[in-house]
Each structure stands twice: as structure tokens, then as C-alpha cells.
Design an enzyme around this catalytic site. Structure first.
Site, PDB file in Angstrom:
ATOM      1  N   GLY A   1       2.662   1.908  -5.090  1.00 11.79           N
ATOM      2  CA  GLY A   1       3.667   2.484  -6.057  1.00 11.79           C
ATOM      3  C   GLY A   1       4.424   1.482  -6.640  1.00 11.79           C
ATOM      4  O   GLY A   1       4.840   1.661  -7.912  1.00 11.79           O
TER       5      GLY A   1
ATOM      6  N   ASP B   1      -0.781  -6.224   2.174  1.00 10.69           N
ATOM      7  CA  ASP B   1      -0.809  -5.094   2.795  1.00 10.69           C
ATOM      8  C   ASP B   1      -2.021  -4.894   3.786  1.00 10.69           C
ATOM      9  O   ASP B   1      -3.005  -5.127   3.220  1.00 10.69           O
ATOM     10  CB  ASP B   1      -0.202  -3.727   2.264  1.00 10.69           C
TER      11      ASP B   1
ATOM     12  N   LYS C   1      16.459  -1.190   4.709  1.00 11.85           N
ATOM     13  CA  LYS C   1      16.626   0.115   5.761  1.00 11.85           C
ATOM     14  C   LYS C   1      17.929   0.248   6.373  1.00 11.85           C
ATOM     15  O   LYS C   1      18.293  -0.717   7.043  1.00 11.85           O
ATOM     16  CB  LYS C   1      15.318   0.615   6.541  1.00 11.85           C
TER      17      LYS C   1
ATOM     18  N   ASP D   1       9.309  -3.303   0.070  1.00 13.22           N
ATOM     19  CA  ASP D   1       9.748  -1.927   0.448  1.00 13.22           C
ATOM     20  C   ASP D   1       9.091  -1.735   1.684  1.00 13.22           C
ATOM     21  O   ASP D   1       8.675  -0.664   2.048  1.00 13.22           O
ATOM     22  CB  ASP D   1       9.658  -1.095  -0.649  1.00 13.22           C
TER      23      ASP D   1
ATOM     24  N   ALA E   1       0.851  -1.285   0.100  1.00 13.61           N
ATOM     25  CA  ALA E   1      -0.105  -0.087   0.191  1.00 13.61           C
ATOM     26  C   ALA E   1       0.836   1.259   0.081  1.00 13.61           C
ATOM     27  O   ALA E   1       1.952   1.235   0.815  1.00 13.61           O
ATOM     28  CB  ALA E   1      -0.935  -0.049   1.213  1.00 13.61           C
TER      29      ALA E   1
END
Length: 353
Positions: free
Chosen positions: A219, A235, A300, A271, A216
Site C-alpha cells: 500500500g 518484508d 502504534k 507501517d 507487503a
């Protein structure tokens, strides 16, 4: 011509210094790395003749994580006028080149120099051609002129097949208005970075199956749908209605770290904002158990020791996959559209015949 200039994202100069210094030590190339914070570049100064050329010969640029572009050469001071004449004098010691790129650094000062470079390139290219210093020959080195100011430039060389595919290592991607978030450009850039363009029709083919973990608002899902893939978007948050209306997306409200597909898929993308060690474990599971054929996953990064953390994570992923008996290629790069993160591409290799 014995320094290595490396472009990078502002704020990651220390990571570039650590990475290139580590490689130089392994290859016994004496020298030292230096950089100013937020300058968007670092320099490795070699102590021995030919050191920079040896580094570029022994290393594959595609195997580096934090540098966006590199070149071997030296900084040159330029006068206010007659810049081309001074450049030609210095370039007399350089080999004849097959292409020319004028580059700036990814900084406010660099952006201000972009207009100057566009105007300066035309007469410079003409002068280089007239004096025989520049030919149209992809087999020859590329001449990279990186302007730090209007009075200082790095005269650099790089092999076209062992350097960035775009000037400054920055792809010119256009944000698609239909995409629900700008994060869509990260996945598109990853495909450009890790998959040869001529292989897209085979490896990003219509009708393939894909899972987007932490999808969500969509993208990354948009990129998959744009390639006409069938996507399972995982999601607990809402997906863009335009993607659901495509008929190619199934929205599963679940935890991306818990979800497993009923059958193996062609692609997994992820992501999710999470501790990188947990995401690395997710990679090991999906690729190690054959749940997907290829994957693009963002890791990350912490605020400090980012190069060391990436090295540890990649070692863990490779060791974990090897322990499972999985043959997987692993690549990693900090993309232009990445922020405090790096992007990994993984691909299961075919079993030997």
C-alpha cells in the site's frame, strides 16, 4: 466567545483533553477541558476573558497531535425556524470574516447533518455577504460553524494559516483502485499534512530512492512508485505483482527492524505493527545515522495513557537524535486515516554553512 472546540477521532476525546490541558497549564491559561466519550470532539472552557484567543495565538495548530480542527467561540441554541436571523444576531459580536466553513463532527449524528449543512450553507452565505459579515479575504479569520445538531451550533473563529487545511481536518482523498491496500491513503495523507504541496516536486521527485519497511502487500510502496521513485520493499510477505511489474521495486525478504540499506536513501517509510518503543528506536537509528533524508513512520499506541505515551516517545526520539548530533525536524499527528496510531514525519536538516 471563550471556549476552544477541538475535533478529533471518536474515542480520543480524553487524549485531546489531556493535550490541550497540558498546553494551557504551561501557558498559564486557566480553564478546564471536558468531553463525552466517542463524541468526536472536546471543549476547553477558559476561565479568563480572552483565554481561548490567547491559546490559539500562542500555539501552532500544526504542533498538536490529536486535534483535527479547532476554533474559539461558543455554542448557540437555534430555533426550528429563522436560524439565520438568530445566527446573525450572535455574529454581530464577531469580527467580519474572510471565509466560511460549515462543519459537523465525525460521528453518526454528524454524518446525518451533512446534507442539512450543504443546503443551509447557500442561504447563510448569501445573508452573511449581504450584511457585510463575510468577505472574500484570506487575511481575515475563518468563520467555522460546527453543528452538533440542527438546533445547536458552535460559532467559531480560526486563522486560516493556524488551523486545519480541510473542513473538520478531513482530507478528501480518493482510494486508487490500483493500490493493493487501503493503507495507501495513510502515506498520501501524511505527505499532504507534513509537506507543502508546492514542495512535492522537489521532495517527492521522480528517481528518488526509498525504503518501505514492512511493505507487503504494498500500500505504501504504491504511493512511492506512483511518484516514480525506486523502492526497496522490505518484508517476508508477498508483494503485489503489479508493483513488481513496474520495474521500480526490489523486494527484499528480511526483517524490517534488521535491514539496513547499502547506501543512504532519500525516503524511509514504515507501517509495521510493533511496540512503539521499538519503532522509536528504529527512527533514531535511521535518522541518527543518516540512512535516510526524510521518513514517515507510524507508531502504534496502547489502549490507555495514549497522550502520555506519545509525549514520552517524542521526547525519546528527539533526545536520541540530539545525542547522535543529528539535526532533525520531528512532527507528529493522528491523521484521519490513522486508527490506534499516530504518524511521525522526520526530516534531516541541512548542516549550517
Amino acid at each position: 466567545m471563550n471556549s476552544l472546540l477541538l475535533h478529533c477521532r471518536p474515542g480520543f476525546e480524553g487524549e485531546v483533553c489531556a493535550e490541550i490541558g497540558e498546553h494551557a497549564g504551561r501557558l498559564n491559561v486557566a480553564g478546564y477541558a471536558r468531553a463525552k466519550p466517542n463524541s468526536a470532539h472536546a471543549e476547553f472552557v477558559c476561565s479568563e476573558p480572552g483565554g481561548a484567543e490567547r491559546l490559539m495565538r500562542e500555539l501552532r495548530f500544526a504542533g498538536l497531535v490529536f486535534p483535527r480542527q479547532w476554533a474559539r467561540g461558543a455554542f448557540v441554541e437555534l430555533p426550528e425556524s429563522e436560524r439565520i436571523g438568530v445566527l446573525l444576531e450572535h455574529l454581530a459580536a464577531y469580527p467580519v470574516c474572510g471565509s466560511l466553513w460549515l462543519e459537523v463532527l465525525d460521528s453518526n449524528e454528524g454524518k446525518e447533518l451533512s446534507t442539512f449543512c450543504r443546503k443551509f450553507e447557500v442561504p447563510l452565505r448569501k445573508a452573511l455577504g449581504k450584511t457585510g459579515r463575510l468577505l472574500d479575504d484570506p487575511r481575515r479569520p475563518r468563520l467555522l460553524l460546527t453543528f452538533r445538531s440542527g438546533r445547536e451550533v458552535f460559532l467559531g473563529l480560526a486563522e486560516p494559516d493556524n488551523s486545519a487545511a480541510w473542513p473538520m481536518g478531513i482530507p478528501r482523498l480518493k482510494f486508487p483502485r490500483e493500490a493493493p491496500s487501503r493503507s495507501t491513503l495513510k502515506l498520501e495523507e501524511a505527505w499532504h499534512q507534513f509537506i507543502p504541496r508546492e514542495a512535492w516536486d522537489l521532495r517527492l521527485a521522480p528517481g528518488m530512492s526509498a525504503v518501505d519497511l514492512g511493505a507487503a502487500p504494498g500500500g505504501w510502496t504504491w504511493q512511492l512508485v506512483n511518484r516514480h521513485m525506486k523502492v526497496t520493499a522490505v518484508d517476508n510477505g508477498p508483494m503485489a505483482q503489479s508493483l513488481m511489474d513496474s520495474g521500480l521495486v526490489e523486494h527484499v525478504r528480511a526483517d524490517g527492524f534488521v535491514f539496513r540499506p547499502r547506501r543512504p536513501v532519500d525516503w524511509m517509510v514504515c507501517d509495521i505493527v510493533e511496540k512503539p518503543a521499538r519503532t522509536a528506536a528504529l527512527i533514531e537509528t535511521w535518522l541518527g545515522e543518516g540512512l535516510c533524508r526524510e521518513a514517515v513512520v507510524n507508531l502504534k499506541l496502547p489502549m490507555k495513557q495514549r497522550h502520555a505515551e506519545v509525549r514520552r516517545l517524542l521526547e525519546r526520539i528527539r533526545d536520541g537524535l540530539s545525542a547522535r548530533g543529528a539535526k532533525v525536524s520531528v512532527a507528529c499527528r493522528q491523521l484521519y486515516h490513522d486508527r490506534e496510531e499516530v504518524t511521525c514525519h522526520l526530516c534531516r536538516l541541512p548542516a549550517p554553512a
